[in-house]
Design a protein around this motif. Structure first.
Motif, short mmCIF file in Angstrom:
data_model
loop_
_atom_site.label_atom_id
_atom_site.label_comp_id
_atom_site.label_asym_id
_atom_site.label_seq_id
_atom_site.Cartn_x
_atom_site.Cartn_y
_atom_site.Cartn_z
N MET A 198 7.93 1.98 6.97
CA MET A 198 7.10 1.02 6.27
C MET A 198 7.19 -0.33 6.99
SD MET A 198 7.19 -0.10 2.32
CE MET A 198 7.52 -1.81 2.07
N TRP A 199 6.09 -1.05 6.99
CA TRP A 199 6.08 -2.38 7.56
C TRP A 199 6.58 -3.35 6.49
CZ3 TRP A 199 0.46 -0.88 8.26
CH2 TRP A 199 0.29 -0.13 9.40
N GLN A 200 7.79 -3.85 6.62
CA GLN A 200 8.38 -4.73 5.61
C GLN A 200 7.55 -5.99 5.39
OE1 GLN A 200 10.80 -3.78 3.62
NE2 GLN A 200 10.50 -5.64 2.46
N GLU A 201 6.98 -6.51 6.47
CA GLU A 201 6.18 -7.73 6.33
C GLU A 201 4.87 -7.49 5.57
OE1 GLU A 201 5.09 -5.97 10.38
OE2 GLU A 201 6.88 -6.21 9.21
N HIS A 202 4.55 -6.21 5.35
CA HIS A 202 3.33 -5.85 4.62
C HIS A 202 3.63 -5.35 3.20
CE1 HIS A 202 1.94 -5.59 8.82
NE2 HIS A 202 0.75 -5.87 8.32
N ALA A 203 4.86 -5.47 2.73
CA ALA A 203 5.26 -4.87 1.44
C ALA A 203 4.36 -5.32 0.29
CB ALA A 203 6.72 -5.19 1.14
N ASP A 204 4.11 -6.61 0.13
CA ASP A 204 3.28 -7.09 -0.97
C ASP A 204 1.86 -6.55 -0.86
OD1 ASP A 204 5.37 -8.51 -2.05
OD2 ASP A 204 4.76 -10.41 -1.13
N VAL A 205 1.34 -6.53 0.36
CA VAL A 205 -0.03 -6.05 0.57
C VAL A 205 -0.10 -4.54 0.35
CG1 VAL A 205 -1.88 -5.85 2.26
CG2 VAL A 205 -0.58 -7.95 2.10
N LEU A 206 0.93 -3.81 0.76
CA LEU A 206 0.95 -2.36 0.51
C LEU A 206 0.96 -2.06 -0.98
CD1 LEU A 206 3.42 -1.05 3.23
CD2 LEU A 206 1.05 -0.33 2.91
N GLU A 207 1.69 -2.83 -1.74
CA GLU A 207 1.69 -2.65 -3.19
C GLU A 207 0.30 -2.89 -3.75
OE1 GLU A 207 4.77 -4.93 -5.09
OE2 GLU A 207 6.30 -4.13 -3.74
N TRP A 208 -0.38 -3.92 -3.25
CA TRP A 208 -1.75 -4.20 -3.68
C TRP A 208 -2.66 -3.04 -3.30
CZ3 TRP A 208 -5.36 -8.24 -1.04
CH2 TRP A 208 -6.56 -8.33 -1.75
N TRP A 209 -2.57 -2.60 -2.05
CA TRP A 209 -3.41 -1.51 -1.56
C TRP A 209 -3.26 -0.26 -2.43
CZ3 TRP A 209 -1.14 2.78 1.34
CH2 TRP A 209 -2.09 3.72 1.72
N LEU A 210 -2.06 0.05 -2.84
CA LEU A 210 -1.82 1.24 -3.65
C LEU A 210 -2.47 1.17 -5.02
CD1 LEU A 210 1.88 1.93 -2.66
CD2 LEU A 210 -0.13 3.29 -2.01
N THR A 211 -2.83 -0.02 -5.48
CA THR A 211 -3.47 -0.15 -6.79
C THR A 211 -4.99 -0.09 -6.72
OG1 THR A 211 -3.64 -2.57 -6.77
CG2 THR A 211 -1.57 -1.62 -7.60
N ILE A 212 -5.57 -0.11 -5.53
CA ILE A 212 -7.03 -0.10 -5.38
C ILE A 212 -7.50 1.35 -5.24
CG2 ILE A 212 -8.99 -0.92 -4.03
CD1 ILE A 212 -7.15 -3.17 -3.00
N PRO A 213 -8.20 1.87 -6.26
CA PRO A 213 -8.58 3.29 -6.24
C PRO A 213 -9.48 3.69 -5.07
CG PRO A 213 -9.03 2.29 -8.39
CD PRO A 213 -8.63 1.19 -7.46
N ALA A 214 -10.41 2.85 -4.68
CA ALA A 214 -11.37 3.22 -3.63
C ALA A 214 -11.20 2.29 -2.43
CB ALA A 214 -12.79 3.15 -4.17
N PHE A 215 -9.99 2.23 -1.90
CA PHE A 215 -9.67 1.32 -0.80
C PHE A 215 -10.44 1.66 0.48
CE2 PHE A 215 -6.93 0.35 2.90
CZ PHE A 215 -6.89 -1.03 2.79
N LEU A 216 -10.63 2.94 0.74
CA LEU A 216 -11.27 3.36 1.98
C LEU A 216 -12.70 3.84 1.73
CD1 LEU A 216 -8.28 5.37 3.49
CD2 LEU A 216 -9.03 3.08 4.14
N ARG A 217 -13.56 3.66 2.74
CA ARG A 217 -14.93 4.17 2.70
C ARG A 217 -14.98 5.46 3.50
NH1 ARG A 217 -18.81 1.06 5.42
NH2 ARG A 217 -17.16 0.53 6.85
N TRP A 218 -15.82 6.38 3.05
CA TRP A 218 -15.93 7.68 3.69
C TRP A 218 -17.38 8.02 3.97
CZ3 TRP A 218 -11.59 10.39 5.00
CH2 TRP A 218 -10.40 9.94 4.46
N ASN A 219 -17.60 8.77 5.05
CA ASN A 219 -18.88 9.40 5.34
C ASN A 219 -18.56 10.86 5.57
OD1 ASN A 219 -21.40 10.14 6.12
ND2 ASN A 219 -21.45 8.97 8.02
N GLY A 220 -18.62 11.62 4.51
CA GLY A 220 -18.19 13.01 4.59
C GLY A 220 -16.68 13.05 4.79
N VAL A 221 -16.25 13.66 5.88
CA VAL A 221 -14.82 13.74 6.17
C VAL A 221 -14.34 12.61 7.08
CG1 VAL A 221 -14.71 16.23 5.82
CG2 VAL A 221 -15.15 15.33 8.11
N CYS A 222 -15.27 11.76 7.53
CA CYS A 222 -14.93 10.66 8.44
C CYS A 222 -14.59 9.41 7.64
CB CYS A 222 -16.10 10.39 9.37
SG CYS A 222 -15.78 9.08 10.56
#
Length: 68
Positions: free
Chosen positions: A1-25
């Motif tokens: 884990m990137w320690q300097e990103h800990a707060d942001v990783l916690e935020w990211w984990l709470t966002i249900p649709a963080f990533l965009r998809w086009n099929g499997v891409c």
């Protein structure tokens, strides 16, 4: 884990649709979802955290797309 990103990783984990998809891409971070989550949750966004989220999304997209 990137320690300097800990707060942001916690935020990211709470966002249900963080990533965009086009099929499997994976297309990367869904900026609209991130912005909506920040606004609706009352989370302040600073440029440093935003850059960290972009970095996480880039790594995630690259890793996910290599698996296909």
């Amino acid at each position: 884990m990137w320690q300097e990103h800990a707060d942001v990783l916690e935020w990211w984990l709470t966002i249900p649709a963080f990533l965009r998809w086009n099929g499997v891409c994976c297309l990367g971070m869904d900026v609209c979802q991130v912005k909506a989550d920040a606004e609706l949750s009352g989370r302040g966004i600073n440029p440093d955290d935003y850059q960290k989220l972009k970095s996480i999304a880039s790594v995630m997209a690259e890793e996910l797309n290599q698996r296909e």
